[in-house]
Design a protein around this motif. Structure first.
Motif, PDB file in Angstrom:
ATOM      1  N   ARG A 290       0.791  -1.229   0.000  1.00 14.96           N
ATOM      2  CA  ARG A 290       0.000   0.000   0.000  1.00 14.96           C
ATOM      3  C   ARG A 290       0.825   1.281   0.000  1.00 14.96           C
ATOM      4  NH1 ARG A 290      -3.220  -1.892   5.363  1.00 14.96           N
ATOM      5  NH2 ARG A 290      -4.909  -3.122   4.452  1.00 14.96           N
ATOM      6  N   THR A 291       2.069   1.204   0.466  1.00 18.79           N
ATOM      7  CA  THR A 291       2.774   2.403   0.922  1.00 18.79           C
ATOM      8  C   THR A 291       3.758   2.938  -0.106  1.00 18.79           C
ATOM      9  OG1 THR A 291       2.578   1.575   3.183  1.00 18.79           O
ATOM     10  CG2 THR A 291       4.178   3.329   2.810  1.00 18.79           C
ATOM     11  N   ARG A 292       3.867   4.275  -0.118  1.00 19.36           N
ATOM     12  CA  ARG A 292       4.884   4.957  -0.930  1.00 19.36           C
ATOM     13  C   ARG A 292       5.905   5.680  -0.057  1.00 19.36           C
ATOM     14  NH1 ARG A 292       5.202   6.001  -6.233  1.00 19.36           N
ATOM     15  NH2 ARG A 292       6.367   7.810  -6.969  1.00 19.36           N
ATOM     16  N   LEU A 293       5.494   6.077   1.153  1.00 21.39           N
ATOM     17  CA  LEU A 293       6.363   6.848   2.039  1.00 21.39           C
ATOM     18  C   LEU A 293       6.022   6.496   3.482  1.00 21.39           C
ATOM     19  CD1 LEU A 293       8.346   9.237   2.647  1.00 21.39           C
ATOM     20  CD2 LEU A 293       6.356  10.760   2.502  1.00 21.39           C
ATOM     21  N   MET A 294       7.053   6.294   4.313  1.00 22.20           N
ATOM     22  CA  MET A 294       6.874   6.028   5.740  1.00 22.20           C
ATOM     23  C   MET A 294       7.258   7.256   6.562  1.00 22.20           C
ATOM     24  SD  MET A 294       8.435   2.149   6.041  1.00 22.20           S
ATOM     25  CE  MET A 294       8.202   2.099   7.833  1.00 22.20           C
ATOM     26  N   LEU A 295       6.475   7.528   7.610  1.00 20.15           N
ATOM     27  CA  LEU A 295       6.789   8.568   8.581  1.00 20.15           C
ATOM     28  C   LEU A 295       7.018   7.904   9.932  1.00 20.15           C
ATOM     29  CD1 LEU A 295       5.627  10.391   6.331  1.00 20.15           C
ATOM     30  CD2 LEU A 295       4.469  11.710   8.106  1.00 20.15           C
ATOM     31  N   ASN A 296       8.108   8.270  10.600  1.00 24.04           N
ATOM     32  CA  ASN A 296       8.411   7.696  11.904  1.00 24.04           C
ATOM     33  C   ASN A 296       9.341   8.639  12.658  1.00 24.04           C
ATOM     34  OD1 ASN A 296      11.238   6.943  11.113  1.00 24.04           O
ATOM     35  ND2 ASN A 296      10.140   5.588   9.706  1.00 24.04           N
ATOM     36  N   ALA A 297       9.770   8.214  13.843  1.00 20.82           N
ATOM     37  CA  ALA A 297      10.647   9.055  14.654  1.00 20.82           C
ATOM     38  C   ALA A 297      12.127   8.765  14.429  1.00 20.82           C
ATOM     39  CB  ALA A 297      10.317   8.879  16.138  1.00 20.82           C
ATOM     40  N   GLY A 298      12.420   7.869  13.504  1.00 22.88           N
ATOM     41  CA  GLY A 298      13.807   7.448  13.330  1.00 22.88           C
ATOM     42  C   GLY A 298      14.166   6.315  14.264  1.00 22.88           C
ATOM     43  N   GLN A 299      13.144   5.582  14.780  1.00 25.08           N
ATOM     44  CA  GLN A 299      13.419   4.419  15.623  1.00 25.08           C
ATOM     45  C   GLN A 299      14.215   3.398  14.813  1.00 25.08           C
ATOM     46  OE1 GLN A 299      10.272   5.503  14.629  1.00 25.08           O
ATOM     47  NE2 GLN A 299       8.764   4.877  16.142  1.00 25.08           N
ATOM     48  N   HIS A 300      15.189   2.779  15.451  1.00 20.43           N
ATOM     49  CA  HIS A 300      16.077   1.871  14.746  1.00 20.43           C
ATOM     50  C   HIS A 300      15.313   0.751  14.050  1.00 20.43           C
ATOM     51  CE1 HIS A 300      18.675  -1.734  14.521  1.00 20.43           C
ATOM     52  NE2 HIS A 300      19.604  -0.869  14.166  1.00 20.43           N
ATOM     53  N   GLY A 301      14.416   0.081  14.783  1.00 24.52           N
ATOM     54  CA  GLY A 301      13.695  -1.038  14.196  1.00 24.52           C
ATOM     55  C   GLY A 301      12.829  -0.627  13.024  1.00 24.52           C
ATOM     56  N   LEU A 309      11.822  -2.959   3.304  1.00 19.46           N
ATOM     57  CA  LEU A 309      10.695  -2.805   2.383  1.00 19.46           C
ATOM     58  C   LEU A 309      11.076  -2.008   1.136  1.00 19.46           C
ATOM     59  CD1 LEU A 309       7.938  -1.952   5.029  1.00 19.46           C
ATOM     60  CD2 LEU A 309       8.081  -4.060   3.687  1.00 19.46           C
ATOM     61  N   GLY A 310      12.170  -1.247   1.229  1.00 19.37           N
ATOM     62  CA  GLY A 310      12.569  -0.414   0.099  1.00 19.37           C
ATOM     63  C   GLY A 310      11.726   0.831  -0.037  1.00 19.37           C
ATOM     64  N   LEU A 311      11.323   1.424   1.100  1.00 19.16           N
ATOM     65  CA  LEU A 311      10.459   2.599   1.087  1.00 19.16           C
ATOM     66  C   LEU A 311      11.200   3.832   1.612  1.00 19.16           C
ATOM     67  CD1 LEU A 311       7.226   0.976   2.531  1.00 19.16           C
ATOM     68  CD2 LEU A 311       7.494   1.885   0.210  1.00 19.16           C
ATOM     69  N   PRO A 312      11.086   4.974   0.935  1.00 12.57           N
ATOM     70  CA  PRO A 312      11.630   6.213   1.491  1.00 12.57           C
ATOM     71  C   PRO A 312      10.952   6.547   2.817  1.00 12.57           C
ATOM     72  CG  PRO A 312      11.055   6.471  -0.833  1.00 12.57           C
ATOM     73  CD  PRO A 312      10.470   5.164  -0.394  1.00 12.57           C
ATOM     74  N   GLN A 313      11.686   7.277   3.686  1.00 14.43           N
ATOM     75  CA  GLN A 313      11.166   7.585   5.011  1.00 14.43           C
ATOM     76  C   GLN A 313      11.423   9.044   5.366  1.00 14.43           C
ATOM     77  OE1 GLN A 313      12.137   4.399   8.004  1.00 14.43           O
ATOM     78  NE2 GLN A 313      13.348   3.565   6.317  1.00 14.43           N
ATOM     79  N   LEU A 314      10.463   9.626   6.069  1.00 12.21           N
ATOM     80  CA  LEU A 314      10.610  10.963   6.626  1.00 12.21           C
ATOM     81  C   LEU A 314      10.631  10.801   8.138  1.00 12.21           C
ATOM     82  CD1 LEU A 314      10.735  14.027   6.013  1.00 12.21           C
ATOM     83  CD2 LEU A 314       8.239  14.077   6.223  1.00 12.21           C
ATOM     84  N   ALA A 315      11.746  11.195   8.774  1.00 12.91           N
ATOM     85  CA  ALA A 315      11.950  10.920  10.192  1.00 12.91           C
ATOM     86  C   ALA A 315      11.843  12.194  11.022  1.00 12.91           C
ATOM     87  CB  ALA A 315      13.315  10.265  10.414  1.00 12.91           C
ATOM     88  N   PHE A 316      11.228  12.055  12.196  1.00 12.15           N
ATOM     89  CA  PHE A 316      11.049  13.135  13.156  1.00 12.15           C
ATOM     90  C   PHE A 316      11.736  12.731  14.460  1.00 12.15           C
ATOM     91  CE2 PHE A 316       7.684  13.179  10.118  1.00 12.15           C
ATOM     92  CZ  PHE A 316       7.285  14.489   9.942  1.00 12.15           C
ATOM     93  N   PRO A 317      13.067  12.795  14.525  1.00 12.80           N
ATOM     94  CA  PRO A 317      13.775  12.294  15.723  1.00 12.80           C
ATOM     95  C   PRO A 317      13.339  13.022  16.993  1.00 12.80           C
ATOM     96  CG  PRO A 317      15.302  12.669  13.913  1.00 12.80           C
ATOM     97  CD  PRO A 317      14.006  13.282  13.506  1.00 12.80           C
ATOM     98  N   GLN A 318      13.159  12.243  18.070  1.00 14.61           N
ATOM     99  CA  GLN A 318      12.724  12.793  19.342  1.00 14.61           C
ATOM    100  C   GLN A 318      13.853  12.854  20.372  1.00 14.61           C
ATOM    101  OE1 GLN A 318       9.208  13.856  19.684  1.00 14.61           O
ATOM    102  NE2 GLN A 318       9.789  13.752  17.531  1.00 14.61           N
ATOM    103  N   HIS A 319      14.948  12.152  20.124  1.00 16.11           N
ATOM    104  CA  HIS A 319      16.099  12.211  21.013  1.00 16.11           C
ATOM    105  C   HIS A 319      17.344  11.813  20.230  1.00 16.11           C
ATOM    106  CE1 HIS A 319      15.699   7.868  21.261  1.00 16.11           C
ATOM    107  NE2 HIS A 319      14.519   7.972  21.828  1.00 16.11           N
ATOM    108  N   LEU A 320      18.499  11.769  20.893  1.00 16.80           N
ATOM    109  CA  LEU A 320      19.760  11.620  20.175  1.00 16.80           C
ATOM    110  C   LEU A 320      19.910  10.261  19.511  1.00 16.80           C
ATOM    111  CD1 LEU A 320      22.325  13.452  22.489  1.00 16.80           C
ATOM    112  CD2 LEU A 320      21.258  14.251  20.389  1.00 16.80           C
ATOM    113  N   GLU A 321      19.378   9.206  20.112  1.00 16.00           N
ATOM    114  CA  GLU A 321      19.472   7.901  19.451  1.00 16.00           C
ATOM    115  C   GLU A 321      18.709   7.910  18.137  1.00 16.00           C
ATOM    116  OE1 GLU A 321      18.588   3.134  20.151  1.00 16.00           O
ATOM    117  OE2 GLU A 321      18.398   4.521  21.824  1.00 16.00           O
TER     118      GLU A 321
END
Length: 393
Positions: A290-301, A309-321
């Motif tokens: 279904r997906t073309r783009l993933m949004l997440n916090a930059g969590q490692h997993g 999956l081979g999907l581009p991602q937009l990350a919103f990091p919440q802390h240094l990790e």
């Protein structure tokens, strides 16, 4: 007599810690008995069917007095972070240690599996119980380093002196009748170290004596590039940042979201705005389709899942990790980063629209996924059993 394994989680947030402990128990199988001691009980149900007992652990939480006194600089090293957690505070460190010693003794534990639980590893060391260090590469550093390295160049101010932290640990070990450590990183000198990551995301690439464990449990289908949805996964407090929520409500593209940390009112608001709100984890094959783009916090997993999956991602990091892993993934070309709480909703919507429309990026990330395939996937069960079962013989 059946051997008993303690699955220990001492600090941090998010579902990934529980998932890793679950993977370890499932790999070892039902010939052993399991306890789980968790610093957060949000996802404890995922372990309940595997364990005789699941209970709250002695949790590690930031003690920021010394950092605030120094002007609140960002954490420079993992050792610096350990100082914030408890290692700079001898009395609190002793309380943590005593709790883990009591649990290991009273529950007659034969093996410790520790994810972000360094004090539990010290307790196991003092009692002569074998231990397995798991987690991401970031949270499971190798032992034997004279000093923890700087992780991000813009954060280079050290608040805590590792020599002082080491003295605190060695004083603790001396009272317990255990041998001293040579360096602070030896907190992580486990019987077996099995961080789940790929070398491209590992802060300690080239410094390890043991091999990595692939981060994904099984091969996931690679996206064909024909999906149109935005898939959003925020697991903790990301939606407390109002512009993110406003952007999800305003974007005109189809959005599907799994937000286990969000309250019912927020989920209802998103649903009214047209977002498809999921109440349980979404299967990887459906995300791929279904997906073309993933949004997440930059969590490692989640980053690793997106890479698989081979999907581009937009990350919103919440802390240094999050920031560290997102930056490493950005260097690979798979991720764009929204700096911590610095964008308004209209800019976030524009970034989503731009990435969604970038067909060349989609092709490049799929090619990257193929190249990373051997590192991302492996026979987790066989790898875990081969390295851990000898400790229970």
């Amino acid at each position: 007599m059946r051997r008993r394994v303690l699955l220990a989680w001492g600090g941090g947030a998010g579902r990934g810690h529980v998932v890793t402990l679950k993977v370890m128990a499932e790999a070892l199988g039902n010939q052993y008995d399991y306890d789980a001691a968790l610093c957060r009980m949000d996802h404890a149900a995922e372990l309940s069917h595997l364990c005789d007992a699941v209970y709250p652990s002695a949790g590690l939480y930031n003690q920021r007095q010394l950092r605030k006194a120094a002007g609140s600089p960002g954490t420079a090293t993992w050792g610096d972070f350990l100082g914030d957690l408890v290692f700079a505070y001898p009395e609190r460190l002793q309380l943590q240690f005593d709790w883990w010693v009591e649990v290991l003794r009273t529950r007659r534990i034969d093996l410790l599996v520790a994810d972000f639980a360094p004090v539990s590893m010290l307790a196991a060391r003092a009692l002569g119980i074998p231990s397995v260090c798991v987690g991401t590469g970031y949270s499971a550093p190798p032992p034997g380093m004279d000093a923890f390295p700087i992780l991000l160049s813009q954060y280079s101010t050290l608040v805590h002196d590792e020599a002082v932290l080491l003295d605190n640990v060695n004083a603790l070990l001396k009272r317990a009748g255990a041998a001293p450590m040579d360096c602070l990183s030896d907190v992580y000198r486990a019987s077996v170290s099995m961080p789940r990551t790929i070398r491209q995301l590992d802060p300690y690439d080239g410094m390890r004596a043991e091999s990595l464990l692939p981060p994904l449990n099984e091969a996931v289908p690679r996206s064909t590039g024909t999906g149109e949805e935005i898939f959003v996964y925020f697991s903790t407090a990301e939606t407390a940042y109002a512009p993110i929520v406003e952007a999800l409500c305003a974007v005109k593209l189809p959005v599907r979201a799994y937000l286990p940390g969000a309250d019912a009112d927020l989920l209802a608001r998103l649903a009214r705005a047209g977002v498809t709100v999921e109440t349980a984890p979404v299967a990887a094959d459906l995300i791929a389709m279904r997906t073309r783009l993933m949004l997440n916090a930059g969590q490692h997993g989640t980053l690793c899942m997106g890479l698989g999956l081979g999907l581009p991602q937009l990350a919103f990091p919440q802390h240094l990790e999050h920031e560290y892993h997102a930056r490493r993934a950005a260097e690979l070309g798979a991720v764009d980063i929204v700096p911590y709480r610095s964008w308004e909703a209209d800019r976030i919507v524009a970034a989503i629209d731009d990435m969604h429309a970038d067909g060349d990026r989609t092709v490049r990330v799929r090619a990257l996924s193929e190249a990373l395939d051997p590192d991302l996937f492996g026979n987790i069960g066989a790898l875990v059993r081969g390295r851990v079962e000898p400790l229970l013989a």
